[in-house]
Design a protein around this motif. Structure first.
Motif, short mmCIF file in Angstrom:
data_model
loop_
_atom_site.label_atom_id
_atom_site.label_comp_id
_atom_site.label_asym_id
_atom_site.label_seq_id
_atom_site.Cartn_x
_atom_site.Cartn_y
_atom_site.Cartn_z
N PRO A 58 -10.00 5.72 1.31
CA PRO A 58 -9.61 5.15 0.02
C PRO A 58 -9.65 3.63 -0.03
CG PRO A 58 -8.17 6.98 0.55
CD PRO A 58 -9.03 6.74 1.77
N GLU A 59 -9.39 2.95 1.09
CA GLU A 59 -9.38 1.49 1.04
C GLU A 59 -10.79 0.91 0.91
OE1 GLU A 59 -9.05 -1.12 4.74
OE2 GLU A 59 -7.92 0.65 5.35
N LEU A 60 -11.82 1.74 1.11
CA LEU A 60 -13.19 1.28 0.96
C LEU A 60 -13.75 1.51 -0.43
CD1 LEU A 60 -14.82 2.58 4.29
CD2 LEU A 60 -14.06 0.25 3.77
N LEU A 61 -13.09 2.33 -1.23
CA LEU A 61 -13.66 2.74 -2.52
C LEU A 61 -13.55 1.62 -3.55
CD1 LEU A 61 -12.17 6.35 -2.74
CD2 LEU A 61 -14.55 5.73 -2.25
N PRO A 62 -14.69 1.07 -4.00
CA PRO A 62 -14.63 0.01 -5.01
C PRO A 62 -14.22 0.57 -6.36
CG PRO A 62 -16.92 0.59 -4.54
CD PRO A 62 -16.07 1.36 -3.58
#
Length: 387
Positions: A245-249
């Motif tokens: 989730p922390e990578l999802l723009p």
């Protein structure tokens, strides 16, 4: 230690700061939830585990009373819909690409997939699986099927067609990752983990922000709200695909920033990049059955090379071995034509409705023709033979 494929670090750190190292850490991270399902499937009789998975994808995990723990944990994750997911916005986003019709297909094939091949580390699972070189046309059609199901209205609601295809592809990635690791042919020091989180993010960008960029290159006019809706759709797709989730723009601007970071730390295209690009651009010629089919396929190949050069740029095209052709002179005219048609669409009553109808017919036709008689996606059981 960061994998050797992660290059230009001093320059990139000067430009992006410590985000470089935070992103680089994801080159060795994978998808433990999906990997656990694959390991669980291996303990069951042949075909039994995949059958349970498909039944859960179609009917819900609550209907699979004999499901094992890893399978239950996987579906507990993908059946949970985050609060930020907005179904109306997802459908609006899908309409952006559906409305673009064949222009969307051109961008996906001649820009998105080709830029994916250009990554000398990210392309290694494709080379080891062998499918994109041996069956480039078939894989291109499977990609079209995945995209069509994703952008269809309601397609990404739990257990709808696009949702099912997405979670199926996630499990296939886990199976390919397992086979690659067991093969002993993977160089972790050079490439990181196979089908890692960094590369999953890169693939997500190819289907989202890179498509928006390509459509605009061809003259398609995309309102800011529509572009953000399209990004919203692929954010949800990435969530289902197991991207951290922390990578999802969440926005197009955010996606561009992380895309620039990936590009800055990526090496030059290698021989595998050129092999995969050749296979893609020449797939219709290889599949031609008659002399007439071959003549038409060669024309299409020349057009494809010209479109590829226009969309990825001459510098990248040269590095990928994509030759130039006289078709390039048609492209400026085509852009002006598309721009004119877009103005008509925006100003004529029901113009959007007509474009959406035509685009839907295009995507349905692509899938019907391209995958006629094709079997459903299944877990692979072997890698390509070593070269």
């Amino acid at each position: 230690m960061l994998p050797a494929r992660f290059v230009n670090l001093p320059e990139s750190r000067a430009r992006f700061g410590d985000r470089v190292d935070r992103l680089g850490a994801f080159l060795t991270r994978v998808d433990p939830v999906a990997d656990a399902v694959v390991e669980e499937i291996e303990t069951l009789p042949p075909g039994a585990g995949w059958s349970l998975f498909r039944r859960a994808a179609q009917e819900g995990i609550a209907s699979v009373t004999d499901a094992r723990p890893a399978l239950r944990a996987f579906f507990a994750e993908v059946e949970r819909v985050p609060v930020w997911v907005d179904w109306e916005v997802l459908d609006r986003g899908g309409a952006v690409l559906m409305r673009a019709g064949p222009l969307g297909g051109i961008v996906l094939g001649m820009k998105s997939l080709v830029l994916g091949y250009a990554s000398p580390g990210g392309n290694k699972p494709l080379i080891l699986s062998g499918r994109l070189e041996e069956q480039a046309g078939r894989r291109l059609n499977e990609t079209a099927r995945f995209v069509q199901a994703t952008i269809a209205p309601g397609g990404m609601r739990p257990h709808a067609s696009g949702w099912q295809l997405t979670v199926n592809v996630r499990l296939i990635h886990a199976q390919v990752r397992r086979m690659i690791v067991k093969s002993g042919r993977w160089d972790a020091a050079a490439w990181g983990a196979p089908i890692n989180q960094h590369d999953e993010l890169g693939t997500l960008l190819l289907f989202s922000v890179v498509v928006l960029e390509g459509l605009r290159q061809l003259g398609v006019r995309i309102a800011a709200a529509d572009a953000e809706a399209y990004m919203h759709l692929w954010r949800w797709s990435g969530w289902l695909m197991g991207v951290d989730p922390e990578l999802l723009p969440a926005t197009e601007a955010e996606a561009r920033r992380v895309g620039d970071l990936i590009a800055a730390t990526q090496g030059e295209p290698d021989d595998d990049s050129r092999r995969l690009t050749r296979a893609l651009l020449g797939s219709h010629v290889r599949d031609a059955q008659t002399a007439s089919d071959r003549t038409n396929a060669e024309r299409l190949a020349r057009f494809s090379r010209a479109m590829c050069r226009a969309l990825v740029g001459d510098v990248t095209a040269d590095k990928l071995g994509v030759s130039s052709s006289s078709w390039r002179y048609v492209l400026p005219f085509a852009r002006r034509l598309v721009s004119s048609m877009e103005l008509v669409r925006e100003n004529v009553p029901f113009g959007d409705v007509s474009a959406l109808w035509a685009g839907t017919r295009y995507w349905d036709r692509v899938v019907d023709v391209g995958l006629a008689g094709a079997a459903e996606l299944k877990l692979p059981h072997r890698l390509a033979r070593a070269a």
